[in-house]
Design a protein around this motif. Structure first.
Motif, PDB file in Angstrom:
ATOM      1  N   HIS A 122      -5.545   0.298 -11.404  1.00 54.06           N
ATOM      2  CA  HIS A 122      -6.629   1.252 -11.200  1.00 54.06           C
ATOM      3  C   HIS A 122      -7.828   0.574 -10.545  1.00 54.06           C
ATOM      4  O   HIS A 122      -8.439   1.125  -9.609  1.00 54.06           O
ATOM      5  CB  HIS A 122      -7.033   1.879 -12.534  1.00 54.06           C
ATOM      6  N   ALA A 123      -8.165  -0.634 -11.013  1.00 51.65           N
ATOM      7  CA  ALA A 123      -9.266  -1.367 -10.388  1.00 51.65           C
ATOM      8  C   ALA A 123      -8.906  -1.774  -8.969  1.00 51.65           C
ATOM      9  O   ALA A 123      -9.754  -1.754  -8.063  1.00 51.65           O
ATOM     10  CB  ALA A 123      -9.613  -2.598 -11.224  1.00 51.65           C
ATOM     11  N   ALA A 124      -7.631  -2.153  -8.759  1.00 53.86           N
ATOM     12  CA  ALA A 124      -7.195  -2.522  -7.411  1.00 53.86           C
ATOM     13  C   ALA A 124      -7.301  -1.336  -6.460  1.00 53.86           C
ATOM     14  O   ALA A 124      -7.733  -1.481  -5.311  1.00 53.86           O
ATOM     15  CB  ALA A 124      -5.760  -3.044  -7.460  1.00 53.86           C
ATOM     16  N   ARG A 125      -6.941  -0.153  -6.945  1.00 55.69           N
ATOM     17  CA  ARG A 125      -7.041   1.047  -6.097  1.00 55.69           C
ATOM     18  C   ARG A 125      -8.510   1.358  -5.788  1.00 55.69           C
ATOM     19  O   ARG A 125      -8.846   1.742  -4.654  1.00 55.69           O
ATOM     20  CB  ARG A 125      -6.375   2.226  -6.807  1.00 55.69           C
ATOM     21  N   ALA A 126      -9.362   1.163  -6.772  1.00 56.05           N
ATOM     22  CA  ALA A 126     -10.781   1.399  -6.545  1.00 56.05           C
ATOM     23  C   ALA A 126     -11.366   0.404  -5.542  1.00 56.05           C
ATOM     24  O   ALA A 126     -12.336   0.719  -4.836  1.00 56.05           O
ATOM     25  CB  ALA A 126     -11.543   1.313  -7.869  1.00 56.05           C
ATOM     26  N   ALA A 127     -10.763  -0.778  -5.475  1.00 57.00           N
ATOM     27  CA  ALA A 127     -11.229  -1.799  -4.534  1.00 57.00           C
ATOM     28  C   ALA A 127     -10.670  -1.597  -3.134  1.00 57.00           C
ATOM     29  O   ALA A 127     -10.959  -2.396  -2.241  1.00 57.00           O
ATOM     30  CB  ALA A 127     -10.855  -3.187  -5.043  1.00 57.00           C
ATOM     31  N   GLY A 128      -9.864  -0.571  -2.938  1.00 58.23           N
ATOM     32  CA  GLY A 128      -9.348  -0.264  -1.610  1.00 58.23           C
ATOM     33  C   GLY A 128      -7.952  -0.785  -1.329  1.00 58.23           C
ATOM     34  O   GLY A 128      -7.490  -0.736  -0.192  1.00 58.23           O
ATOM     35  N   ILE A 129      -7.259  -1.283  -2.349  1.00 57.85           N
ATOM     36  CA  ILE A 129      -5.898  -1.791  -2.167  1.00 57.85           C
ATOM     37  C   ILE A 129      -4.912  -0.631  -2.266  1.00 57.85           C
ATOM     38  O   ILE A 129      -5.003   0.206  -3.173  1.00 57.85           O
ATOM     39  CB  ILE A 129      -5.573  -2.872  -3.220  1.00 57.85           C
ATOM     40  N   ASN A 130      -3.987  -0.579  -1.347  1.00 54.16           N
ATOM     41  CA  ASN A 130      -2.946   0.450  -1.364  1.00 54.16           C
ATOM     42  C   ASN A 130      -1.879   0.033  -2.385  1.00 54.16           C
ATOM     43  O   ASN A 130      -0.989  -0.753  -2.082  1.00 54.16           O
ATOM     44  CB  ASN A 130      -2.339   0.596   0.030  1.00 54.16           C
ATOM     45  N   VAL A 131      -1.999   0.532  -3.595  1.00 55.18           N
ATOM     46  CA  VAL A 131      -1.132   0.113  -4.689  1.00 55.18           C
ATOM     47  C   VAL A 131       0.326   0.483  -4.413  1.00 55.18           C
ATOM     48  O   VAL A 131       1.242  -0.302  -4.670  1.00 55.18           O
ATOM     49  CB  VAL A 131      -1.608   0.736  -6.019  1.00 55.18           C
ATOM     50  N   GLN A 132       0.556   1.683  -3.873  1.00 56.27           N
ATOM     51  CA  GLN A 132       1.931   2.106  -3.602  1.00 56.27           C
ATOM     52  C   GLN A 132       2.611   1.175  -2.597  1.00 56.27           C
ATOM     53  O   GLN A 132       3.781   0.814  -2.759  1.00 56.27           O
ATOM     54  CB  GLN A 132       1.939   3.547  -3.054  1.00 56.27           C
ATOM     55  N   ARG A 133       1.880   0.767  -1.586  1.00 56.66           N
ATOM     56  CA  ARG A 133       2.457  -0.137  -0.598  1.00 56.66           C
ATOM     57  C   ARG A 133       2.766  -1.499  -1.220  1.00 56.66           C
ATOM     58  O   ARG A 133       3.792  -2.114  -0.908  1.00 56.66           O
ATOM     59  CB  ARG A 133       1.491  -0.304   0.576  1.00 56.66           C
ATOM     60  N   ILE A 134       1.908  -1.964  -2.107  1.00 55.21           N
ATOM     61  CA  ILE A 134       2.150  -3.249  -2.784  1.00 55.21           C
ATOM     62  C   ILE A 134       3.405  -3.179  -3.630  1.00 55.21           C
ATOM     63  O   ILE A 134       4.192  -4.138  -3.695  1.00 55.21           O
ATOM     64  CB  ILE A 134       0.930  -3.634  -3.636  1.00 55.21           C
ATOM     65  N   TYR A 135       3.631  -2.042  -4.296  1.00 52.45           N
ATOM     66  CA  TYR A 135       4.857  -1.880  -5.077  1.00 52.45           C
ATOM     67  C   TYR A 135       6.102  -2.015  -4.187  1.00 52.45           C
ATOM     68  O   TYR A 135       7.078  -2.669  -4.565  1.00 52.45           O
ATOM     69  CB  TYR A 135       4.860  -0.522  -5.774  1.00 52.45           C
ATOM     70  N   VAL A 136       6.059  -1.407  -3.029  1.00 59.76           N
ATOM     71  CA  VAL A 136       7.206  -1.485  -2.115  1.00 59.76           C
ATOM     72  C   VAL A 136       7.402  -2.922  -1.645  1.00 59.76           C
ATOM     73  O   VAL A 136       8.524  -3.446  -1.639  1.00 59.76           O
ATOM     74  CB  VAL A 136       7.012  -0.543  -0.921  1.00 59.76           C
ATOM     75  N   TYR A 137       6.311  -3.587  -1.258  1.00 61.83           N
ATOM     76  CA  TYR A 137       6.415  -4.971  -0.808  1.00 61.83           C
ATOM     77  C   TYR A 137       6.999  -5.859  -1.906  1.00 61.83           C
ATOM     78  O   TYR A 137       7.861  -6.707  -1.659  1.00 61.83           O
ATOM     79  CB  TYR A 137       5.033  -5.498  -0.404  1.00 61.83           C
TER      80      TYR A 137
END
Length: 438
Positions: free
Chosen positions: A300-315
């Motif tokens: 949640h904090a990563a998403r708030a910081a502008g990180i695309n969490v869904q893309r990180i999961y795929v990677y």
């Protein structure tokens, strides 16, 4: 003297407490709390470290394993009948049983002093490294997913798909060895990455839990490979109607590093070292690794910081699947070249979870844990020659994980200092108890 006012010469009289000078150490006066010596702080931090906890978990697991070895030994059971008459006989039998068991483990995993030649003496170590290679590769895949907050238990399916891809697309090729080996390796790693990426993509798009996804994909991969090795024209070995795949072509097999006298130590171990370096750099030094760690700590904090969490999961799942695919290639191009079977993974996909946990989800920790489990596997064959059940080794492995998962138990057994978090929790519990009593 009678006219002298007490305390008239005291320059500090009447000053507020914050302006008073520090205590001089006179008995009865206030004195400052001195900070503990730096050496004490250093020793306490070392005793609290995860490395010490891991080592002590292994030691305690070996101690419990020694108890089990003694309990299952026939001589110990016979001498226990008259223990109170002659206790020395039973104690001696216990010592002999435990010593012979662990000596056989060392002789089968590290160094065989009974060997006639130097090659025979160091062969156990090469066997350990050979058994460890696929464990490390698959463990790295699981550990990488752990760092992103994903519980990847699909290493088995990713290994099986990697083997199926390699067999289906490269076994029939007529290529020179310098081209056939990397082609098979790349196709296998790509197959594992694809299978892991499917789980990551579904989780990213739908939010489905990765545990359920990877469990289902394990079954799909198993039965898909089983179908391929039962179907003529796909992977089934020519001239048979059994569920047996074609053997690995000579030009696609990993060459032995030290010659045919050490068949288990091949190019796959070098590739695993390279993979460990890559995972370490990726997680600890790259910008993508920083984002992965951020998502693993708090999505949640990563998403708030502008990180695309869904893309990180795929990677993350792509990398995890590719590393499991490397483990599959260690099997089909190194350890098992006589023919593909549906059990070619040999349980490595699930053992990788244990290796990653023991390695604290760190690249080099996972590497060391894989070496340890490779040694236990290599030494188990020598232990069986001493009439020690191979299940004892499995119990030791399970106990290592159990003790690592329960650090407070280890600190209690070995009288280690508690962590600040444990002290705070104890203080909160004590305060809550006092509040209830009041």
């Amino acid at each position: 003297m009678s006219g002298t006012t007490p305390g008239a010469g005291d320059a500090t009289k009447g000053l507020p407490p914050e302006q008073l000078p520090p205590s001089s150490g006179i008995p009865g006066s206030e004195r400052e709390d001195l900070a503990p010596p730096r050496s004490n702080v250093l020793i306490k931090e070392i005793m609290r470290s995860s490395a010490v906890t891991t080592v002590l978990a292994i030691v305690l697991a070996l101690l419990v394993g020694g108890v089990l070895i003694a309990l299952t030994n026939e001589d110990v059971q016979k001498t226990s009948v008259y223990f109170f008459a002659r206790p020395g006989d039973m104690l001696n039998a216990v010592w002999v049983a435990v010593y012979d068991g662990y000596e056989a483990l060392f002789r089968g995993a590290i160094f065989n002093a009974r060997g006639n030649t130097f090659a025979a003496q160091i062969k156990p170590l090469t066997n350990t490294l050979g058994f460890a290679a696929p464990l490390i590769a698959a463990g790295l895949g699981v550990a990488l997913a752990f760092r992103v907050g994903l519980f990847n238990i699909g290493a088995r399916g990713q290994m099986l798909i990697a083997v199926g891809f390699a067999g289906l697309f490269t076994f029939s090729l007529d290529l020179p060895i310098w081209l056939h080996i990397p082609a098979t390796l790349i196709v296998g790693i790509a197959g594992g990455a694809l299978w892991g990426g499917i789980a990551g993509l579904i989780k990213a798009r739908t939010g489905a839990h990765e545990v359920i996804l990877t469990i289902m994909l394990n079954y799909i991969a198993y039965y898909l490979l089983l179908w391929m090795i039962r179907t003529p024209g796909l992977l089934q070995k020519p001239g048979t109607n059994q569920a047996l795949g074609s053997p690995t072509p000579e030009t696609a097999r990993f060459p032995e590093l030290l010659g045919p006298r050490f068949p288990l130590l091949d190019l796959g171990f070098v590739l695993v070292i390279v993979a460990t370096l890559f995972v370490w750099w990726l997680i600890e030094r790259s910008s993508l690794g920083m984002r992965m760690r951020a998502v693993g700590e708090n999505p949640h904090a990563a998403r708030a910081a502008g990180i695309n969490v869904q893309r990180i999961y795929v990677y993350a799942m792509l990398f995890a699947g590719g590393l499991a695919g490397l483990a599959g290639m260690n099997q089909v191009q190194g350890a098992v070249t006589t023919g593909i079977t549906e059990t070619i993974d040999a349980g490595i996909g699930f053992d990788a979870i244990t290796v990653a946990l023991l390695g604290r989800s760190r690249a080099w920790g996972t590497f060391a844990a894989g070496i340890l489990f490779g040694a236990l596997k290599a030494g188990s064959f020598s232990m069986q020659a001493q009439d020690i059940p191979v299940d004892i080794v499995l119990v030791v492995q399970s106990l290592v994980v159990l003790f690592i998962a329960a650090p407070p138990l280890l600190r209690t057994v070995f009288f280690l200092p508690k962590t600040d978090a444990e002290k705070a929790a104890k203080a909160r519990a004590k305060a809550a108890k006092k509040a209830v009593a009041a």
